[in-house]
Write a protein that holds these residues in place. Sequence first.
Motif, PDB file in Angstrom:
ATOM      1  N   LYS A 254       0.867  -1.169   0.118  1.00 30.04           N
ATOM      2  CA  LYS A 254       0.028  -0.076  -0.012  1.00 30.04           C
ATOM      3  C   LYS A 254       1.021   1.151  -0.094  1.00 30.04           C
ATOM      4  CE  LYS A 254      -2.464   0.984   3.683  1.00 30.04           C
ATOM      5  NZ  LYS A 254      -3.540   0.852   4.734  1.00 30.04           N
ATOM      6  N   MET A 255       1.879   1.107   0.869  1.00 27.36           N
ATOM      7  CA  MET A 255       2.871   2.542   0.963  1.00 27.36           C
ATOM      8  C   MET A 255       3.509   2.446  -0.439  1.00 27.36           C
ATOM      9  SD  MET A 255       2.096   3.717   3.709  1.00 27.36           S
ATOM     10  CE  MET A 255       3.693   5.241   3.749  1.00 27.36           C
ATOM     11  N   GLU A 256       3.944   1.510  -0.911  1.00 23.01           N
ATOM     12  CA  GLU A 256       4.636   1.554  -2.306  1.00 23.01           C
ATOM     13  C   GLU A 256       3.682   2.284  -3.447  1.00 23.01           C
ATOM     14  OE1 GLU A 256       6.843  -1.559  -5.522  1.00 23.01           O
ATOM     15  OE2 GLU A 256       5.711  -2.315  -3.938  1.00 23.01           O
ATOM     16  N   ALA A 257       2.186   1.765  -3.284  1.00 27.43           N
ATOM     17  CA  ALA A 257       1.443   2.458  -4.085  1.00 27.43           C
ATOM     18  C   ALA A 257       1.372   3.752  -4.125  1.00 27.43           C
ATOM     19  CB  ALA A 257       0.079   1.523  -4.055  1.00 27.43           C
ATOM     20  N   ILE A 258       1.163   4.111  -2.787  1.00 27.11           N
ATOM     21  CA  ILE A 258       1.184   5.780  -2.449  1.00 27.11           C
ATOM     22  C   ILE A 258       2.033   6.357  -2.829  1.00 27.11           C
ATOM     23  CG2 ILE A 258       0.879   7.208  -0.518  1.00 27.11           C
ATOM     24  CD1 ILE A 258      -0.669   5.192   0.950  1.00 27.11           C
ATOM     25  N   GLY A 259       3.381   5.713  -2.805  1.00 22.69           N
ATOM     26  CA  GLY A 259       4.658   6.464  -3.194  1.00 22.69           C
ATOM     27  C   GLY A 259       4.809   6.554  -4.652  1.00 22.69           C
ATOM     28  N   THR A 260       4.219   5.744  -5.476  1.00 25.81           N
ATOM     29  CA  THR A 260       4.133   5.478  -6.818  1.00 25.81           C
ATOM     30  C   THR A 260       3.237   6.673  -7.274  1.00 25.81           C
ATOM     31  OG1 THR A 260       4.831   3.232  -6.969  1.00 25.81           O
ATOM     32  CG2 THR A 260       3.826   4.348  -9.082  1.00 25.81           C
ATOM     33  N   LEU A 261       1.948   6.507  -6.592  1.00 25.19           N
ATOM     34  CA  LEU A 261       1.120   7.906  -6.849  1.00 25.19           C
ATOM     35  C   LEU A 261       1.687   9.063  -6.704  1.00 25.19           C
ATOM     36  CD1 LEU A 261      -1.605   8.628  -7.614  1.00 25.19           C
ATOM     37  CD2 LEU A 261      -2.376   8.265  -5.290  1.00 25.19           C
ATOM     38  N   ALA A 262       2.396   9.299  -5.490  1.00 23.60           N
ATOM     39  CA  ALA A 262       2.870  10.724  -5.128  1.00 23.60           C
ATOM     40  C   ALA A 262       4.036  11.104  -5.783  1.00 23.60           C
ATOM     41  CB  ALA A 262       3.253  10.570  -3.723  1.00 23.60           C
ATOM     42  N   GLY A 263       4.734  10.223  -6.365  1.00 23.29           N
ATOM     43  CA  GLY A 263       5.866  10.197  -7.492  1.00 23.29           C
ATOM     44  C   GLY A 263       5.380  10.911  -8.646  1.00 23.29           C
ATOM     45  N   GLY A 264       4.326  10.172  -9.095  1.00 19.75           N
ATOM     46  CA  GLY A 264       3.685  10.512 -10.447  1.00 19.75           C
ATOM     47  C   GLY A 264       3.186  12.163 -10.324  1.00 19.75           C
ATOM     48  N   ILE A 265       2.421  12.157  -9.348  1.00 16.66           N
ATOM     49  CA  ILE A 265       1.652  13.891  -9.111  1.00 16.66           C
ATOM     50  C   ILE A 265       3.141  14.684  -8.979  1.00 16.66           C
ATOM     51  CG2 ILE A 265       0.445  14.894  -7.494  1.00 16.66           C
ATOM     52  CD1 ILE A 265      -1.157  12.601  -6.674  1.00 16.66           C
ATOM     53  N   ALA A 266       3.734  14.347  -8.095  1.00 17.56           N
ATOM     54  CA  ALA A 266       5.002  15.324  -7.963  1.00 17.56           C
ATOM     55  C   ALA A 266       5.880  15.674  -9.335  1.00 17.56           C
ATOM     56  CB  ALA A 266       5.948  14.821  -7.348  1.00 17.56           C
TER      57      ALA A 266
END
Length: 312
Positions: A254-266
Amino acid sequence: ESEERFALFLEHCPIFVFLKDENNRAIAISKSFEKMLGRPIDEILGKTSEDLFPPDLARKIRADDEDVIRGGTVKTIEEELEGRTYVTCKFPLYRPDKPPLLGGFTIDITERMQYEAAVKRSEQRYRDLVDNAESIILHWDSEGRILFMNPFALELFGYSEEEVLGKNVVGTIVPETESTTSRDLSLLIKEIETDPDRFKNNENENMKKNGDRIWVSWTNKAIRNEAGEHEILSIGNNITERKMLERRLFQAQKMEAIGTLAGGIAHDFNNLLMGIMGYTSVMLFSTDPSDPNYEKLRSIEEQIKSGAGLTR
């Protein structure tokens, strides 16, 4: 006719029947003794124990015979002869004005003893398996009452046999509801009791005596007791550590998915900032410092740099 009936009885009796006189001589024996002693009847009749058996056994037989006559009671003796086991019942026959006779019968129990020994070995192997198994072995009836728990299970759950046998699984080793899912476990137990074949395998939260929760993977099988009523044999393995690892893996994923999402948004937000920065720089290049908007554009430029730093 009486003699004929007695002779027929001795001829065909499958067990060893004998009658001895006051001198310990065999005066009547069944034909089956021929097989035991390996000699014909006419070589056995009139012989004493000393004539027929090894010295140690002969002395024991004579001593037993004298005890029976002297004590006037029935005596049952177990004896070994040439690798076989016999049980003999001896009894006195008292006659008016005559010395008493000794009657008895002998049964070969070798096969029975071998069977009993085999059963004991099998029971011991089963007991060793159950007592030393590092899995939960639980036997319970269709009403949920605990009939048996192996030592491993007792130690795992923290109970003694006296504390748990006869108690319902719900409230002892099974909580009313699961702490993580709020699943109604009392309903699950009733469903297993009703149709154990439908729940050949299941996982659920369990409870120790001290209140700690553990997860157990169960294999359930319906069995029949002597009355024909169905009971349940359950084999369980503690999977608490596996469940914890699964939860940690899920959390990590879940944290990996959030990190991926956050990285994409950033990344996308950075692209927006860079576009604004580009237009602001062009506007500053073409704006005179004395222009009232010049400082505002410089302020926008600084805010874009702050935004880029926050995104990073």
